[in-house]
Design a protein around this motif. Structure first.
Motif, PDB file in Angstrom:
ATOM      1  N   LEU A   1       0.836  -1.209   0.000  1.00  0.00           N
ATOM      2  CA  LEU A   1       0.000   0.000   0.000  1.00  0.00           C
ATOM      3  C   LEU A   1       0.867   1.255   0.000  1.00  0.00           C
ATOM      4  O   LEU A   1       0.624   2.201  -0.756  1.00  0.00           O
ATOM      5  CB  LEU A   1      -0.928  -0.013   1.210  1.00  0.00           C
TER       6      LEU A   1
ATOM      7  N   SER B   1      -5.598   2.355   3.343  1.00  0.00           N
ATOM      8  CA  SER B   1      -6.446   2.239   2.159  1.00  0.00           C
ATOM      9  C   SER B   1      -7.335   3.469   1.970  1.00  0.00           C
ATOM     10  O   SER B   1      -7.795   3.744   0.865  1.00  0.00           O
ATOM     11  CB  SER B   1      -7.305   0.978   2.243  1.00  0.00           C
TER      12      SER B   1
ATOM     13  N   VAL C   1     -10.003   1.155  -3.521  1.00  0.00           N
ATOM     14  CA  VAL C   1      -9.147   0.016  -3.209  1.00  0.00           C
ATOM     15  C   VAL C   1     -10.005  -1.229  -3.057  1.00  0.00           C
ATOM     16  O   VAL C   1     -11.079  -1.184  -2.438  1.00  0.00           O
ATOM     17  CB  VAL C   1      -8.338   0.247  -1.902  1.00  0.00           C
TER      18      VAL C   1
END
Length: 263
Positions: free
Chosen positions: A169, A213, A219
């Motif tokens: 991420l 996220s 996402v």
């Protein structure tokens, strides 16, 4: 009626599934009557899709009410398609009596237009470290970037998997990617990213993943079988240094797998 058919979010999902015109055509005060009319006017395949979308919309509503976990319209539509795909696979397996090992095979799939897919995996924990591999590909299946490295420490398998997603991420966001699908073959990790959090150290890492996220526009976290995660697995199991990164051109090690994925 509001959750399944009338609100703007639901209308967007129906439009993405190509069924908005059919829904509008049978607009009615009664949810039951709408369902009956839909089933009378659409194809057999669309009937099943209507059921899957309704279930996904209701499931998304429950996750928001109980867990404050929001989901995109694209995510709800994809969840319905995945559910339908798995159901159809199960039917085929049942009819053909295919062995479980063969039925479990799955291949890598390209992300939607405008999205990037990030696949991650970890290797076996040895000598105080765990190897991790990550790869980013675009909508055409084109290799964009790859990374391999080590996580130092005696990590449990689920903790190492969670750390690999967390690092991915950070990595994807630093590259300016905002529409991403993160894939892992760890069922426990993907379910934790979509569900309630626990109190273990593993769930602490998952909480960090969910917080990270929120910095993306959209996402998705997808569970895939090892057969669809071969590239990241190879990078993870052959990680020989603390960090290596490839841009535009993949290492020779994964050339044949990349070719097979897109063929």
């Amino acid at each position: 009626m509001h959750v399944l058919f009338e609100c703007g979010f639901a209308r967007t999902v129906w439009a993405l599934a190509g069924l908005l015109r059919q829904v509008v055509r049978v607009q009615n005060k009664s949810c039951f009557e709408m369902m009956v009319r839909l089933f009378q006017t659409v194809t057999r395949y669309q009937c099943v899709m209507v059921e899957m979308i309704c279930w996904s919309l209701w499931n998304r509503r429950n996750k928001w009410v109980w867990d404050q976990a929001n989901g995109s319209a694209f995510g709800v539509k994809e969840a319905a398609l995945n559910l339908l795909t798995e159901w159809r696979k199960a039917r085929v397996i049942e009819r053909q009596d295919v062995c479980r090992a063969t039925a479990g095979l799955q291949v890598w799939s390209k992300p939607p237009v405008g999205w990037k897919k990030v696949t991650v995996d970890v290797g076996t924990s040895i000598e105080g470290y765990v190897g991790i591999g990550r790869i980013i590909r675009d909508e055409g299946g084109q290799f964009l970037r790859g990374r391999s490295g080590r996580i130092v420490g005696n990590w449990k398998a689920n903790e190492a998997e969670a750390l690999s997603i967390k690092e991915a991420l950070f990595w994807a966001k630093s590259l300016g990617s905002d529409y991403c699908i993160f894939e892992s073959d760890s069922q426990q990790l993907i379910e934790a990213c979509k569900g309630k959090q626990g109190a273990s150290y593993f769930h602490t890492i998952v909480s960090d993943i969910i917080d990270l996220s929120k910095y993306f526009d959209h996402v998705l976290f997808n569970l895939v079988r090892r057969s669809a995660n071969s590239v990241a697995h190879l990078l993870a199991t052959h990680s020989l240094s603390d960090l290596r990164e490839w841009v535009d051109y993949p290492p020779q090690l994964i050339h044949h797998v990349l070719h097979n994925d897109c063929s």
